[in-house]
Design an enzyme around this catalytic site. Structure first.
Site, PDB file in Angstrom:
ATOM      1  N   ASP A  12      15.557  24.502  48.844  1.00 15.47           N
ATOM      2  CA  ASP A  12      16.100  24.719  47.502  1.00 15.47           C
ATOM      3  C   ASP A  12      16.788  23.478  46.947  1.00 15.47           C
ATOM      4  OD1 ASP A  12      15.271  27.382  47.342  1.00 15.47           O
ATOM      5  OD2 ASP A  12      17.073  28.115  48.331  1.00 15.47           O
ATOM      6  N   ARG A  92      32.485  29.381  51.100  1.00 11.13           N
ATOM      7  CA  ARG A  92      32.107  28.982  49.745  1.00 11.13           C
ATOM      8  C   ARG A  92      33.254  28.413  48.900  1.00 11.13           C
ATOM      9  NH1 ARG A  92      27.866  28.224  52.069  1.00 11.13           N
ATOM     10  NH2 ARG A  92      26.000  29.452  51.628  1.00 11.13           N
ATOM     11  N   ASP A 121      26.130  34.347  46.643  1.00  8.21           N
ATOM     12  CA  ASP A 121      26.677  32.998  46.568  1.00  8.21           C
ATOM     13  C   ASP A 121      26.793  32.463  45.149  1.00  8.21           C
ATOM     14  OD1 ASP A 121      27.295  32.630  49.179  1.00  8.21           O
ATOM     15  OD2 ASP A 121      25.470  31.555  49.722  1.00  8.21           O
ATOM     16  N   SER A 169      15.588  32.481  56.529  1.00  8.90           N
ATOM     17  CA  SER A 169      16.610  31.699  55.832  1.00  8.90           C
ATOM     18  C   SER A 169      17.903  31.812  56.631  1.00  8.90           C
ATOM     19  CB  SER A 169      16.807  32.253  54.413  1.00  8.90           C
ATOM     20  OG  SER A 169      17.871  31.565  53.768  1.00  8.90           O
TER      21      SER A 169
END
Length: 410
Positions: A12, A92, A121, A169
């Site tokens: 990504d 995060r 996210d 993932s």
């Protein structure tokens, strides 16, 4: 235009890096935050610069992650929906904090991330950026352009971007490892052994249990088996010890922030072990009223963190309560690790409310049993009265109507 990109080196963010140069004619500065993931950071930097990044930053934030985020989670017994120890969610806001620092340093026009429009996210990144740097623009190409993995793979091949066609993932840090994709998207299928890296299958774990003593000070772990360790070393060590006994595998259906139910598979050996040990120590030390209320606080704390509301004033207020309570939560917990299970088998503390002289049934007991009679009378007074009243009314309403004798007319 200058953009600071949160860069992992994966598909990504590598595609995004190239796209922003092509479509926006942007100078892209890449940032990778080390929160304990087992990546080759030199290779990530080399890849970013090769793909056209004008500058790359690698920031080691492991100690900060533990001390400012993981320790708070331990004190809050943080398990979202009773299962997930919040590994990704906790990292995060820290990643965004570092991203914003670089954006300000570089005088950037925007920050970018590779989050999808389906996941949690995006919420965590966007809300954290808005809280810390509301003036800056947020760019999220995967979400904005509705990119798919197939399209990204094709784009990467055309642009010569080296990527691996992975089935799963993966996101990992010190506190846990999450695995998504492939067969795991079928909630009825058992996760294959190939998806696990930190934990052994219970069938392959040692035949003898292992005992570990964990020492806590004011709610946070400070030592294993009497050996004091720095926070990062302690968690890494416990990840290995508990993992080799198969502890820390999580497979559950989770409610995402955006409303989608998802099947989530995690590995979190240290997290599961420490939270279980910490919660048990609390039971030894805190009053039943504090424990009862703290369960509500802990649940809300986990919910806020999971849903990206780290900078919400309520989370900070809950921390103030938790810190006050945890001031007395010091002591030792002995856990038994065996065949995928962690069991608390001992605990001790100078602050314990447990008193052997009160709890024992032996003759040296200091508890006067006669006191229980008056306590029982008062404790259940209203309940007994309510039950009696209810049954009196039932008797009254259900009583047969009396039959009156008829007058005989002569």
């Amino acid at each position: 235009m200058k953009i600071v990109l949160a860069y992992s080196g994966g598909l990504d963010t590598s595609v995004i890096l190239k796209m922003m140069q092509e479509k926006l004619n942007a100078e892209v500065v890449t940032v990778t935050i080390d929160v304990g993931q087992k990546d080759d950071f030199e290779k990530i930097e080399e890849k970013a610069l090769k793909l056209g990044a004008v500058k790359h930053y690698t920031i080691d934030a492991k100690e900060e992650f533990v001390e400012k985020y993981i320790f708070k989670a331990i004190k809050a017994n943080a398990l979202y929906e009773g299962s997930y120890p919040l590994a990704t969610a906790l990292a995060r806001p820290l990643i965004v904090e570092k991203l914003v620092e670089i954006a300000k340093k570089e005088n950037a026009d925007a920050v970018a991330h590779g989050c999808t429009g389906k996941g949690n996210d995006q919420v965590r990144f966007d809300l954290a950026v808005k809280a810390l740097y509301p003036e800056i623009k947020i760019i999220a190409p995967v979400r904005e352009l509705n990119l798919t993995r197939d399209w990204e793979m094709e784009y990467a091949k055309k642009r010569g971007i080296p990527v691996k066609d992975k089935i799963y993932s993966i996101d990992e840090n010190l506190w846990g490892r999450s695995i998504e994709g492939g067969i795991l998207e079928d909630p009825f299928e058992e996760p294959p052994e190939e998806v696990f890296e930190w934990t052994l299958s219970p069938g392959k774990t040692p035949e003898k249990p292992e005992y570990v003593r964990i020492d806590f000070a004011e709610g946070v772990p400070i030592a294993l088996d009497g050996k004091k360790m720095n926070p990062v070393e302690l968690i890494e060590t416990l990840n290995f010890i508990a993992g080799k006994h198969g502890v820390g595998r999580i497979d559950h259906i989770e409610d995402r922030t955006v409303g989608i139910k998802s099947r989530e598979v995690y590995e979190a050996p240290a997290a599961i072990t420490l939270i279980k040990a910490h919660k048990d120590l609390e039971k030894l030390i805190l009053t039943k009223w504090v424990l009862e209320f703290k369960e509500i606080v802990d649940s809300k704390w986990a919910w806020l963190t999971y849903n990206g509301l780290w900078f919400e004033p309520l989370r900070e207020a809950l921390d103030a309560f938790i810190d006050e309570v945890e001031a007395n939560v010091s002591g030792s917990v002995k856990v038994k690790l065996y065949k995928g299970n962690v069991t608390v088998v001992g605990r001790s503390s100078e602050n314990a409310l447990y008193d052997t002289k009160l709890a024992t049934y032996e003759k040296f007991s200091t508890f006067d049993q006669k006191l229980a009679v008056g306590f029982i009378e008062l404790f259940g007074l209203q309940s007994v009265l309510a039950y009696s009243t209810k049954n009196k009314l039932k008797t009254l309403y259900n009583a047969p109507t009396p039959v009156r004798a008829k007058k005989v007319v002569s």
